[in-house]
Motif scaffolding. Structure first.
Motif, PDB file in Angstrom:
ATOM      1  N   SER A 181       0.844  -1.186   0.000  1.00  7.04           N
ATOM      2  CA  SER A 181       0.000   0.000   0.000  1.00  7.04           C
ATOM      3  C   SER A 181       0.881   1.238   0.000  1.00  7.04           C
ATOM      4  CB  SER A 181      -0.912   0.003   1.227  1.00  7.04           C
ATOM      5  OG  SER A 181      -1.708   1.173   1.260  1.00  7.04           O
ATOM      6  N   ALA A 182       0.492   2.254  -0.762  1.00  8.23           N
ATOM      7  CA  ALA A 182       1.279   3.491  -0.828  1.00  8.23           C
ATOM      8  C   ALA A 182       0.409   4.621  -1.359  1.00  8.23           C
ATOM      9  CB  ALA A 182       2.501   3.313  -1.724  1.00  8.23           C
ATOM     10  N   GLY A 183       0.759   5.840  -0.982  1.00  9.25           N
ATOM     11  CA  GLY A 183      -0.004   6.996  -1.426  1.00  9.25           C
ATOM     12  C   GLY A 183       0.401   7.497  -2.797  1.00  9.25           C
ATOM     13  N   LEU A 184       1.617   7.124  -3.252  1.00  9.31           N
ATOM     14  CA  LEU A 184       2.119   7.566  -4.547  1.00  9.31           C
ATOM     15  C   LEU A 184       2.845   6.421  -5.226  1.00  9.31           C
ATOM     16  CD1 LEU A 184       2.915   9.779  -6.666  1.00  9.31           C
ATOM     17  CD2 LEU A 184       4.899  10.284  -5.213  1.00  9.31           C
ATOM     18  N   LEU A 185       2.502   6.166  -6.469  1.00  4.49           N
ATOM     19  CA  LEU A 185       3.217   5.188  -7.291  1.00  4.49           C
ATOM     20  C   LEU A 185       3.792   5.910  -8.497  1.00  4.49           C
ATOM     21  CD1 LEU A 185       2.292   1.592  -8.289  1.00  4.49           C
ATOM     22  CD2 LEU A 185       2.915   3.221 -10.070  1.00  4.49           C
ATOM     23  N   VAL A 186       5.094   5.717  -8.734  1.00  8.12           N
ATOM     24  CA  VAL A 186       5.771   6.376  -9.849  1.00  8.12           C
ATOM     25  C   VAL A 186       6.388   5.314 -10.753  1.00  8.12           C
ATOM     26  CG1 VAL A 186       7.552   8.018 -10.544  1.00  8.12           C
ATOM     27  CG2 VAL A 186       6.336   8.343  -8.368  1.00  8.12           C
ATOM     28  N   ASN A 187       6.036   5.342 -12.031  1.00 10.74           N
ATOM     29  CA  ASN A 187       6.735   4.487 -12.990  1.00 10.74           C
ATOM     30  C   ASN A 187       7.882   5.285 -13.583  1.00 10.74           C
ATOM     31  OD1 ASN A 187       7.555   2.529 -14.825  1.00 10.74           O
ATOM     32  ND2 ASN A 187       6.125   3.238 -16.389  1.00 10.74           N
ATOM     33  N   ALA A 188       9.106   4.960 -13.136  1.00 14.43           N
ATOM     34  CA  ALA A 188      10.306   5.629 -13.638  1.00 14.43           C
ATOM     35  C   ALA A 188      11.102   4.703 -14.536  1.00 14.43           C
ATOM     36  CB  ALA A 188      11.167   6.098 -12.462  1.00 14.43           C
ATOM     37  N   SER A 189      10.442   3.668 -15.048  1.00 11.30           N
ATOM     38  CA  SER A 189      11.091   2.723 -15.963  1.00 11.30           C
ATOM     39  C   SER A 189      10.639   3.012 -17.387  1.00 11.30           C
ATOM     40  CB  SER A 189      10.732   1.286 -15.582  1.00 11.30           C
ATOM     41  OG  SER A 189       9.404   0.979 -15.970  1.00 11.30           O
ATOM     42  N   ALA A 190      11.208   2.264 -18.344  1.00 11.68           N
ATOM     43  CA  ALA A 190      10.794   2.389 -19.740  1.00 11.68           C
ATOM     44  C   ALA A 190       9.621   1.472 -20.067  1.00 11.68           C
ATOM     45  CB  ALA A 190      11.971   2.060 -20.658  1.00 11.68           C
ATOM     46  N   LEU A 191       9.168   0.685 -19.108  1.00  9.66           N
ATOM     47  CA  LEU A 191       8.053  -0.225 -19.341  1.00  9.66           C
ATOM     48  C   LEU A 191       6.787   0.567 -19.667  1.00  9.66           C
ATOM     49  CD1 LEU A 191       8.688  -2.792 -16.475  1.00  9.66           C
ATOM     50  CD2 LEU A 191       9.075  -3.130 -18.928  1.00  9.66           C
ATOM     51  N   GLY A 192       6.113   0.151 -20.718  1.00 10.53           N
ATOM     52  CA  GLY A 192       4.930   0.861 -21.176  1.00 10.53           C
ATOM     53  C   GLY A 192       5.209   1.835 -22.295  1.00 10.53           C
ATOM     54  N   MET A 193       6.494   2.116 -22.549  1.00  3.51           N
ATOM     55  CA  MET A 193       6.869   3.013 -23.637  1.00  3.51           C
ATOM     56  C   MET A 193       6.736   2.289 -24.974  1.00  3.51           C
ATOM     57  SD  MET A 193      10.572   4.928 -24.173  1.00  3.51           S
ATOM     58  CE  MET A 193      10.482   5.683 -22.541  1.00  3.51           C
ATOM     59  N   GLU A 194       6.479   3.040 -26.010  1.00  2.00           N
ATOM     60  CA  GLU A 194       6.405   2.457 -27.344  1.00  2.00           C
ATOM     61  C   GLU A 194       7.677   1.688 -27.651  1.00  2.00           C
ATOM     62  OE1 GLU A 194       5.662   5.676 -29.993  1.00  2.00           O
ATOM     63  OE2 GLU A 194       3.609   6.015 -29.304  1.00  2.00           O
ATOM     64  N   GLY A 195       7.520   0.430 -28.096  1.00  2.00           N
ATOM     65  CA  GLY A 195       8.660  -0.403 -28.412  1.00  2.00           C
ATOM     66  C   GLY A 195       9.196  -1.194 -27.239  1.00  2.00           C
ATOM     67  N   GLN A 196       8.634  -0.966 -26.039  1.00  2.00           N
ATOM     68  CA  GLN A 196       9.063  -1.685 -24.835  1.00  2.00           C
ATOM     69  C   GLN A 196       7.939  -2.603 -24.360  1.00  2.00           C
ATOM     70  OE1 GLN A 196      12.175  -1.334 -23.575  1.00  2.00           O
ATOM     71  NE2 GLN A 196      12.695   0.224 -25.101  1.00  2.00           N
ATOM     72  N   ASP A 197       8.268  -3.477 -23.430  1.00  2.00           N
ATOM     73  CA  ASP A 197       7.248  -4.339 -22.843  1.00  2.00           C
ATOM     74  C   ASP A 197       6.245  -3.498 -22.056  1.00  2.00           C
ATOM     75  OD1 ASP A 197       8.514  -6.583 -23.850  1.00  2.00           O
ATOM     76  OD2 ASP A 197       9.645  -6.958 -22.003  1.00  2.00           O
ATOM     77  N   GLU A 198       5.019  -4.030 -21.942  1.00  2.00           N
ATOM     78  CA  GLU A 198       4.004  -3.362 -21.145  1.00  2.00           C
ATOM     79  C   GLU A 198       4.344  -3.473 -19.662  1.00  2.00           C
ATOM     80  OE1 GLU A 198       1.617  -1.484 -21.766  1.00  2.00           O
ATOM     81  OE2 GLU A 198       0.829  -1.865 -23.772  1.00  2.00           O
ATOM     82  N   LEU A 199       3.894  -2.505 -18.881  1.00  2.00           N
ATOM     83  CA  LEU A 199       3.993  -2.580 -17.437  1.00  2.00           C
ATOM     84  C   LEU A 199       2.705  -3.227 -16.946  1.00  2.00           C
ATOM     85  CD1 LEU A 199       5.297  -1.980 -14.755  1.00  2.00           C
ATOM     86  CD2 LEU A 199       4.376   0.340 -14.863  1.00  2.00           C
ATOM     87  N   ASP A 200       2.809  -4.434 -16.447  1.00  2.00           N
ATOM     88  CA  ASP A 200       1.633  -5.218 -16.066  1.00  2.00           C
ATOM     89  C   ASP A 200       1.651  -5.441 -14.559  1.00  2.00           C
ATOM     90  OD1 ASP A 200      -0.650  -6.676 -16.193  1.00  2.00           O
ATOM     91  OD2 ASP A 200       0.278  -8.501 -16.970  1.00  2.00           O
ATOM     92  N   ILE A 201       0.940  -4.630 -13.815  1.00  2.00           N
ATOM     93  CA  ILE A 201       0.884  -4.767 -12.369  1.00  2.00           C
ATOM     94  C   ILE A 201      -0.557  -4.629 -11.891  1.00  2.00           C
ATOM     95  CG2 ILE A 201       3.227  -3.951 -11.931  1.00  2.00           C
ATOM     96  CD1 ILE A 201       2.095  -1.220 -11.294  1.00  2.00           C
ATOM     97  N   ASP A 202      -0.822  -5.150 -10.702  1.00  2.00           N
ATOM     98  CA  ASP A 202      -2.141  -5.085 -10.084  1.00  2.00           C
ATOM     99  C   ASP A 202      -2.159  -3.916  -9.104  1.00  2.00           C
ATOM    100  OD1 ASP A 202      -4.586  -5.471  -8.944  1.00  2.00           O
ATOM    101  OD2 ASP A 202      -4.096  -7.387  -7.978  1.00  2.00           O
ATOM    102  N   LEU A 203      -3.013  -2.931  -9.361  1.00  2.00           N
ATOM    103  CA  LEU A 203      -3.076  -1.739  -8.518  1.00  2.00           C
ATOM    104  C   LEU A 203      -4.024  -1.894  -7.327  1.00  2.00           C
ATOM    105  CD1 LEU A 203      -3.209   1.083 -11.234  1.00  2.00           C
ATOM    106  CD2 LEU A 203      -1.206   0.093 -10.113  1.00  2.00           C
ATOM    107  N   ALA A 204      -4.610  -3.072  -7.158  1.00  2.00           N
ATOM    108  CA  ALA A 204      -5.587  -3.287  -6.090  1.00  2.00           C
ATOM    109  C   ALA A 204      -5.081  -2.915  -4.700  1.00  2.00           C
ATOM    110  CB  ALA A 204      -6.067  -4.738  -6.106  1.00  2.00           C
ATOM    111  N   PRO A 205      -3.791  -3.147  -4.358  1.00  2.00           N
ATOM    112  CA  PRO A 205      -3.332  -2.794  -3.005  1.00  2.00           C
ATOM    113  C   PRO A 205      -3.279  -1.296  -2.712  1.00  2.00           C
ATOM    114  CG  PRO A 205      -1.920  -4.490  -3.962  1.00  2.00           C
ATOM    115  CD  PRO A 205      -2.776  -3.949  -5.069  1.00  2.00           C
ATOM    116  N   LEU A 206      -3.356  -0.455  -3.737  1.00  2.00           N
ATOM    117  CA  LEU A 206      -3.278   0.992  -3.504  1.00  2.00           C
ATOM    118  C   LEU A 206      -4.581   1.503  -2.891  1.00  2.00           C
ATOM    119  CD1 LEU A 206      -1.550   2.307  -6.760  1.00  2.00           C
ATOM    120  CD2 LEU A 206      -0.489   1.597  -4.607  1.00  2.00           C
ATOM    121  N   PRO A 207      -4.505   2.440  -1.947  1.00  2.00           N
ATOM    122  CA  PRO A 207      -5.715   3.025  -1.370  1.00  2.00           C
ATOM    123  C   PRO A 207      -6.452   3.885  -2.392  1.00  2.00           C
ATOM    124  CG  PRO A 207      -3.784   4.189  -0.584  1.00  2.00           C
ATOM    125  CD  PRO A 207      -3.274   2.999  -1.347  1.00  2.00           C
TER     126      PRO A 207
END
Length: 272
Positions: A181-207
């Motif tokens: 659980s966290a108040g802020l989630l930051v994607n600072a990776s290249a995942l999800g960028m065009e030409g890169q793998d998708e970022l596949d995570i479950d956001l259910a634990p976030l408030p």
């Protein structure tokens, strides 16, 4: 024909996806500054030769630095602000009047700009990635005294070292781990960028009041942001940091503040 006006650049490999030329050209036009800003494809093995060539060019004002050069550029320019020790990655290089090249980092300020009015002191944070962009994010987080920081990265040891380097309390987990659980989630990776793998995570634990901030801007509406929106979470897209860091670099290159009164028009241009 060689340009006869001052110019700056953005360098990377690849570089065609960069929106920096659109941003800087927009500001130059609005301010009626006679200068140019362009993209330059620089492969890793050509970085040193690129720096040497620009050092001798009196019209060159500097460059923004993107993947994969943010760490390597540290070895080729001076570091008056001790960026190597503080952040460990550079995203901006400029040329002094006497031809000296120095580097700095505007990513940290650009990342923080859309968060400036929020009270994140004591908030738990999740950061995905441990590269140059993540270093800027962690540096900024260390300055606003957040709570526990969890880094998700394929290399857990590297992520643990970054927590220690920035004096942050928290944990490093493998990339596929379940989110805390966290108040802020930051994607600072290249995942999800065009030409890169998708970022596949479950956001259910976030408030329900969590904020999701994706630094990726191509595409703008990433899978992560779509997931967050579907849950009703607040989101910040990659244009916020992109424009924020570009504004700081623009002042360094052209000695003028960007015309922020045209931000809405600029954003529409970038989305289009």
């Amino acid at each position: 024909m060689k340009s006869k006006i001052p110019y700056a650049e953005v360098i990377g490999d690849p570089i065609s996806q960069s929106k920096s030329p659109l941003i800087h050209k927009f500001w130059l036009e609005k301010l009626e500054i006679e200068a140019d800003y362009r993209a330059c494809h620089v492969k890793p093995e050509a970085l040193e030769a690129y720096v040497d060539s620009r050092r001798a060019d009196e019209l060159w004002r500097g460059c923004n630095v993107t993947l994969p050069h943010k760490l390597a550029i540290l070895n080729h320019v001076s570091d008056p602000g001790q960026i190597r020790d503080n952040i460990g990655a550079m995203n901006t290089v400029a040329r002094t009047e006497d031809g000296e090249l120095f580097g700095t980092n505007t990513d940290a300020g650009g990342f923080f700009s859309p968060l400036a009015e929020l009270n994140l002191a004591g908030a738990d944070v999740i950061v995905i990635g441990a590269g140059g962009a993540a270093r800027a994010v962690l540096f900024a987080l260390s300055r606003i005294k957040v709570g526990q920081v969890t880094i998700l990265n394929r290399n857990v040891l590297k992520a643990s070292a970054l927590l220690a380097h920035f004096g942050l309390k928290g944990q490093a987990l493998e990339h596929e781990s379940n989110l805390p659980s966290a108040g802020l989630l930051v994607n600072a990776s290249a995942l999800g960028m065009e030409g890169q793998d998708e970022l596949d995570i479950d956001l259910a634990p976030l408030p329900d009041d969590a904020l999701v901030y994706d630094l990726v801007y191509a595409p703008l509406r990433t899978k992560l942001l779509r997931q967050a929106e579907a849950r009703g979470l607040e989101t910040i897209d990659g244009l916020a940091m992109l424009i924020g860091q570009a504004a700081l670099a623009f002042e360094i290159f052209f000695d003028a503040a960007p015309p922020v009164e045209h931000d809405d028009e600029l954003r529409k241009l970038l989305i289009g």
